[in-house]
Design a protein around this motif. Sequence first.
Motif, short mmCIF file in Angstrom:
data_model
loop_
_atom_site.label_atom_id
_atom_site.label_comp_id
_atom_site.label_asym_id
_atom_site.label_seq_id
_atom_site.Cartn_x
_atom_site.Cartn_y
_atom_site.Cartn_z
N HIS A 52 -16.97 -12.98 7.47
CA HIS A 52 -17.42 -11.62 6.97
C HIS A 52 -19.21 -12.74 6.10
CE1 HIS A 52 -15.37 -8.91 6.79
NE2 HIS A 52 -14.32 -9.15 6.31
N SER B 205 -16.68 -19.02 15.87
CA SER B 205 -15.85 -17.78 16.25
C SER B 205 -13.86 -18.04 16.59
CB SER B 205 -16.02 -16.87 16.84
OG SER B 205 -16.36 -16.87 18.19
N TYR C 253 -21.36 -17.21 17.23
CA TYR C 253 -21.66 -16.33 15.72
C TYR C 253 -20.01 -17.01 15.02
CZ TYR C 253 -24.88 -12.49 17.13
OH TYR C 253 -25.51 -12.41 17.87
N ASP D 152 -25.34 -16.62 11.25
CA ASP D 152 -25.58 -15.51 11.85
C ASP D 152 -26.52 -14.43 11.46
OD1 ASP D 152 -22.69 -16.47 12.58
OD2 ASP D 152 -21.68 -14.33 12.45
N SER E 229 -18.16 -8.61 9.38
CA SER E 229 -17.01 -8.98 10.39
C SER E 229 -16.86 -7.04 11.03
CB SER E 229 -16.40 -9.94 11.05
OG SER E 229 -15.81 -9.71 11.93
N GLU E 230 -16.46 -6.87 12.31
CA GLU E 230 -15.57 -5.35 12.46
C GLU E 230 -14.41 -5.93 12.83
OE1 GLU E 230 -18.43 -3.21 15.12
OE2 GLU E 230 -19.73 -2.73 12.58
N GLU E 231 -14.52 -7.57 13.58
CA GLU E 231 -13.44 -7.73 13.57
C GLU E 231 -11.82 -7.94 12.87
OE1 GLU E 231 -13.99 -10.27 16.89
OE2 GLU E 231 -15.55 -9.46 17.07
N LEU F 268 -12.89 -16.06 12.18
CA LEU F 268 -13.74 -15.74 12.06
C LEU F 268 -14.20 -15.13 10.56
CD1 LEU F 268 -13.01 -12.73 14.61
CD2 LEU F 268 -14.81 -14.15 14.38
N HIS G 109 -19.15 -14.14 12.59
CA HIS G 109 -18.51 -12.01 12.48
C HIS G 109 -17.83 -11.85 13.25
CE1 HIS G 109 -22.48 -10.94 13.91
NE2 HIS G 109 -21.69 -9.75 13.48
N THR G 110 -18.24 -12.31 14.93
CA THR G 110 -17.14 -11.62 16.06
C THR G 110 -17.09 -12.92 17.33
OG1 THR G 110 -18.23 -10.14 17.88
CG2 THR G 110 -20.10 -11.67 16.61
N ARG G 111 -16.56 -12.53 18.10
CA ARG G 111 -15.85 -13.26 19.26
C ARG G 111 -17.12 -13.12 20.25
NH1 ARG G 111 -10.96 -12.10 17.46
NH2 ARG G 111 -9.67 -14.04 16.67
#
Length: 337
Positions: free
Chosen positions: A240, A234, A199, A245, A131-133, A238, A201-203
Motif C-alpha cells: 500500500h 509487484s 506498480y 505508484d 492495494s486491492e490485492e 505488493l 500496489h497491483t500485479r
Amino acid sequence: MATHQLPELDALERIIELGAGQLESRTVASVTLPQGGVYPIHAVLLGNPDKSVPAVGYFGGVHGLERIGAEVVIAYLQSLVMRLQWDSTLHKQLESVRLVFMPIVNPGGMAVGTRANPQGVDLMRNAPISSEESVPFLVGGQRISARLPWYRGAQSAPMEIENQAVCEVVAAELLTRPFSVAVDCHSGFGSRDRIWFPYAHTRACIAHLAEIQALKHIFVQSNSHHRYIFEPQSQQYLAHGDLWDYLYKLSCVQTQGIFLPLTLEMGSWLWVKKNPRQLFSRHGIFNPLIEHRQQRVLRQHQSLLDFLSRAACGHRLWLPHAENRAQFHAQALQDWY
Ligand SMILES: [Zn+2]
C-alpha cells in the motif's frame, strides 16, 4: 554554514556552495525533530529550465537507514558540479536536459537512524493509494501502530511533509515536461541490485510498459556487463501507499507527457554475507561497512545515473513509436507478467 551532525547533509550543502552560480537550490521543506534540531529538505536543479526539454529526478534518503542511497545520489551530483568547471560536453548536455536532485528526502529519519520519518511513518507506505490485492502482513504497510515498521500514517491524515516535498518538486519539475524519468535510490532488499518500476500496489501492468522495455533495451545494449535485475516491484511484493505508484498514476491523468519512475534497490544481503558482523549493526544491514566496499558501491551505480540523463536527452531516438510499440509491449508482458 551550519552543521547538522548528519555528514550526508553537510556534504550536500558543501556541494551546493561549490556549485553556486551554476545550479539552483532551494529548501523545499524543513523537518523539526521532537528532541530538537531542524533539518532542511533540499532540492538542487541543474540544466535547462525550459519546460520543453526532458528531465531526470534523482532521489535518495527516503528511508533513513539506507544512507548509501543518499550517498550514491550525492556522489553523482558532486561529480557533475566538479565537471561543470571544465567539461564542455556536460555544458552542452545540460542545454537539452533538466536534472533535479533530492538526495536526502528524509533527513529527520536519517539523523536519528530510523527507516521511518520522525513521526514513525514509512514514506514509501504513506501515499494515498491502497492495494486491492492481498499485501504481505506488516511489510505491505500497516495502520496498527507507528511503533511498528511500515506504518502508513493515520487514515485521514495528509501525506507526510517529506512526501509533500517530493510531490511538489515532481509536479513542478518532472510532470510539466514531455518526458521525464525518476530514480529513487534505496538499499536493503535481496542480494542483487534491482531496478524496479511500478506498480507496487497491483500485479497489473502500467500503461507505459513498452517505454520501460525500450529503456531497459538501450541500457542493456550500452552496458553489456551490467548486473541489474529489471522488474516491476509487484514481482517481489505488493504494498500500500507507494509514492511512485501514486505519482505515476497522477502523471497519467494530469499530463500529456511520459513519466517513468524507477527505484534502484541496492541488494545488501551480499554485503552481510561477506561480513556477518553487519547483522549486529543497525546501519550495517542497509549500508556497506567496509570502506572499499562502500567506494565500489558508490562507483558502480554512477554509470546508471549518468545513463538516465543521456537517455532523457535522447528520448526521441529510442522511445517506441506507432510501428514497434506493440512489439515492445508484448516482449515486456512475456518477460514480466
Ligand atoms: Zn528503502
